[in-house]
Write a protein that holds these residues in place. Structure first.
Motif, PDB file in Angstrom:
ATOM      1  N   THR A 119       3.533   5.511   2.943  1.00  0.00           N
ATOM      2  CA  THR A 119       3.198   5.426   1.530  1.00  0.00           C
ATOM      3  C   THR A 119       2.067   4.429   1.365  1.00  0.00           C
ATOM      4  O   THR A 119       2.057   3.397   2.035  1.00  0.00           O
ATOM      5  N   GLN A 120       1.116   4.759   0.509  1.00  0.00           N
ATOM      6  CA  GLN A 120       0.037   3.804   0.238  1.00  0.00           C
ATOM      7  C   GLN A 120      -0.073   3.598  -1.262  1.00  0.00           C
ATOM      8  O   GLN A 120      -0.196   4.564  -2.020  1.00  0.00           O
ATOM      9  N   HIS A 165       1.891   0.682   2.790  1.00  0.00           N
ATOM     10  CA  HIS A 165       0.531   0.163   2.878  1.00  0.00           C
ATOM     11  C   HIS A 165       0.047  -0.210   1.485  1.00  0.00           C
ATOM     12  O   HIS A 165       0.084   0.616   0.579  1.00  0.00           O
ATOM     13  N   ARG A 172      -2.982  -1.670  -1.009  1.00  0.00           N
ATOM     14  CA  ARG A 172      -4.382  -1.990  -1.271  1.00  0.00           C
ATOM     15  C   ARG A 172      -4.427  -2.816  -2.540  1.00  0.00           C
ATOM     16  O   ARG A 172      -3.773  -2.464  -3.523  1.00  0.00           O
ATOM     17  N   GLN A 184      -6.539  -3.935  -5.716  1.00  0.00           N
ATOM     18  CA  GLN A 184      -7.697  -3.446  -6.455  1.00  0.00           C
ATOM     19  C   GLN A 184      -7.852  -4.275  -7.725  1.00  0.00           C
ATOM     20  O   GLN A 184      -6.863  -4.643  -8.362  1.00  0.00           O
ATOM     21  N   LEU A 189      -6.895   6.525  -5.153  1.00  0.00           N
ATOM     22  CA  LEU A 189      -5.455   6.537  -4.932  1.00  0.00           C
ATOM     23  C   LEU A 189      -4.656   6.474  -6.238  1.00  0.00           C
ATOM     24  O   LEU A 189      -3.689   7.207  -6.422  1.00  0.00           O
ATOM     25  N   ASN A 200       4.249  11.398  -0.470  1.00  0.00           N
ATOM     26  CA  ASN A 200       3.498  10.135  -0.542  1.00  0.00           C
ATOM     27  C   ASN A 200       2.363  10.134   0.484  1.00  0.00           C
ATOM     28  O   ASN A 200       1.241   9.712   0.201  1.00  0.00           O
ATOM     29  N   ALA A 226      -6.215  11.312  -1.644  1.00  0.00           N
ATOM     30  CA  ALA A 226      -7.090  10.363  -2.345  1.00  0.00           C
ATOM     31  C   ALA A 226      -8.188   9.844  -1.416  1.00  0.00           C
ATOM     32  O   ALA A 226      -9.349   9.704  -1.818  1.00  0.00           O
ATOM     33  N   PRO A 234      -9.556   1.753  -2.714  1.00  0.00           N
ATOM     34  CA  PRO A 234      -9.683   2.821  -3.701  1.00  0.00           C
ATOM     35  C   PRO A 234     -10.553   2.391  -4.887  1.00  0.00           C
ATOM     36  O   PRO A 234     -10.876   1.229  -5.029  1.00  0.00           O
TER      37      PRO A 234
END
Lengths: 350, 350
Positions: free
Chosen positions: A159-160, A184, A186, A188, A259, B229, B236, B350
């Motif tokens: 899963t991100q 995972h 990220r 932003q 995403l 997921n 993406a 992203p």
């Protein structure tokens, strides 16, 4: 290693305990007033009724009455309530968080319409805490967005997700805390855009879902030849309208392509209840009957459509209805009983 | 009303005859050297073997030997060959198109790697015609891109596509000619971006498809809790890498977010053979065996991966491999026998 209280034992709050515990933290899961049966089951070592998954023995479970002791001495708080529960959570957590400020991570998704127009939920929660304690508190909660079906996270499917907050270093610290080989994160910076996408995807997934219902009522079967062309045209228009709404609300339109936008929309179409609800409407079943058939599942799509319908009726509306023909049609279908008649001819140039 | 010759009686060429005929045009469908059995079936009034759909009696069918007479006096030519057939088509059509220039609409998707680097297929076809007739010809073919499963178009499922060409007025004329209540055409100026997306979507759909195979080999069943997921995170990232590649090849990155990018990727994941091929690879079946199990279906994904692998090895490569971690991993899986091990940690912010 840290200690973390997850408030809200719904699907997402509970699933979030899995990477938290796997990352080695002390996890305390606290039910809301709606979660008594869930906490009872988990305390008895049974599976979560919605997820069908049991938690590691190291996760401690607490009733809502034990909220105060559960919060005592934890290093961070995770909010796993639905958007409708934000107001309750602000009141319930206000004194604990103002006496001993702790970083807050929010799993809730939605938009709030207040006197200042549409707000993202991190701002709405911060405002709720200020109202409750009667003074300005710079809490800077961090929001979790991006494609994540709770049932898959609880089963450790790769899963991100995106963490975003007005203090990026807090978002980064949370990312370091809970990242695992399958979860995972990220970070932003686009606090508004990321959260606007997370709210809007539920509305737009309803539109993509219509196709399978239309196909079914035309006598079609599931397969590679169905109404995927219709789905894809609606999906692409959804991304374009998300970009426009994000920009008008002060976010970065590029966020909608990534995403938090296209990714989260994709997962909601493929695995979410919103897509199934859209399919019921596509079959020509009215909203009321479709809600009944969803057997009490929370339908964030209708909540966000209602908020947007009100926002678009205001004098200071962020967009005109003719600028968002897909969203306008979904409001008409979901809230005002219109039959699906997709305005492809009005879709914006790609 | 116009007369149109559609050259290539594969799935897409044949399906395209449906809106053409419904729009009232005289349609002539001409087989390539590979289409003899199809033309025989259609001439006998039977269904197209791949589509399972019969054409209206008004559509006239021609063998490849009758190409010359079929092209005589038509107002426009539609090219329904695969990317591998572009070279044949340029040679076969060169004299007819140079003696009596007619607007050309291309259904083919792909990228060609030549001495001048990567070319979109409208440019490659124009170049092929020039080679064949030995002089410069400004043909400005128009390309059809966007989400369109042939079997759905042939059944008149609502479909929205993009027409693009270096002479927008020719693209607009084609759009007026073939638009119907179920075939919605948008004209877009980004000739390079639109066609690059159409080629890349096949490569990236392979990556999204891996998830269902991985899920299946882990003992999972299809449903709302699967590996959605994983799919969404790959989806993406695919949109982001399409944006980068489009920009580096001279197109508009925004195109990748819209109908030609995210929309076409969506439909290819849900209804295309590329997704099914990806699922086989996700189950750990090697490329050779997976190709065999696809029973001779054209696998554009492997063609485009091979072209990109060569392009990325050149000194003037449009991107570095580490800038496109998803694409690089798909090249390794599809062409070089690597096992799926998605580099989520390397995915772009992203």
């Amino acid at each position: 290693m840290a200690s973390v209280a997850v408030v809200g034992a719904g699907m997402m709050g509970t699933a979030f305990c899995v990477p938290c515990a796997d990352a080695g933290h002390e996890v305390r899961l606290v039910g809301t007033p709606l979660d008594a049966a869930i906490i009872d089951a988990l305390k008895a070592g049974r599976a979560h009724p919605g997820l069908g998954v049991s938690l590691a023995a190291s996760v401690q479970c607490f009733d809502v009455e034990q909220l105060g002791s559960a919060l005592a001495s934890v290093d961070a708080v995770v909010l796993g309530v639905s958007s409708a529960g934000i107001e309750w959570a602000a009141r319930a957590l206000a004194s604990a968080l103002s006496e001993a400020p702790r970083p807050v991570l929010m799993l809730s998704k939605g938009l709030e319409l207040g006197a200042r127009g549409l707000s993202v939920l991190t701002d709405a929660f911060e405002h709720g805490i200020e109202q409750a304690v009667g003074s300005r508190r710079a809490m800077h909660p961090v929001s979790v967005c991006g494609p994540c079906i709770a049932g898959e996270l609880a089963r450790r499917v790769p899963t991100q997700v995106v963490f975003t907050g007005r203090q990026p270093e807090v978002a980064r610290r949370f990312a370091e805390w809970v990242g695992t080989p399958y979860y995972h994160v990220r970070v932003q910076a686009d606090v508004v855009g990321v959260q606007v996408c997370a709210a809007l995807k539920n509305a737009f997934a309803l539109g993509v879902g219509l196709a399978s219902g239309l196909h079914e009522s035309a006598g079609g079967e599931r397969g590679s030849v169905a109404m995927h062309n219709y789905e894809a045209a609606v999906f692409a228009q959804a991304v374009l309208e998300m970009q426009l709404l994000v920009a008008r609300l002060g976010g970065e339109p590029a966020t909608a392509a990534g995403l938090a936008g296209s990714g989260d929309l994709m997962v909601t179409c493929n695995g979410g209840r919103t897509g199934r609800f859209g399919a019921l409407l596509g079959r020509g079943i009215g909203t009321g009957e479709a809600i009944r058939r969803m057997q009490g599942a929370t339908l964030e799509c209708l909540e966000v459509l209602a908020v947007l319908d009100r926002a678009l009726s205001q004098r200071e509306a962020p967009v005109r209805r003719d600028e968002v023909p897909l969203l306008s049609h979904l409001i008409a279908i979901g809230l005002h009983g219109a039959a699906p008649d997709m305005p492809f001819g009005a879709f914006a140039r790609p």
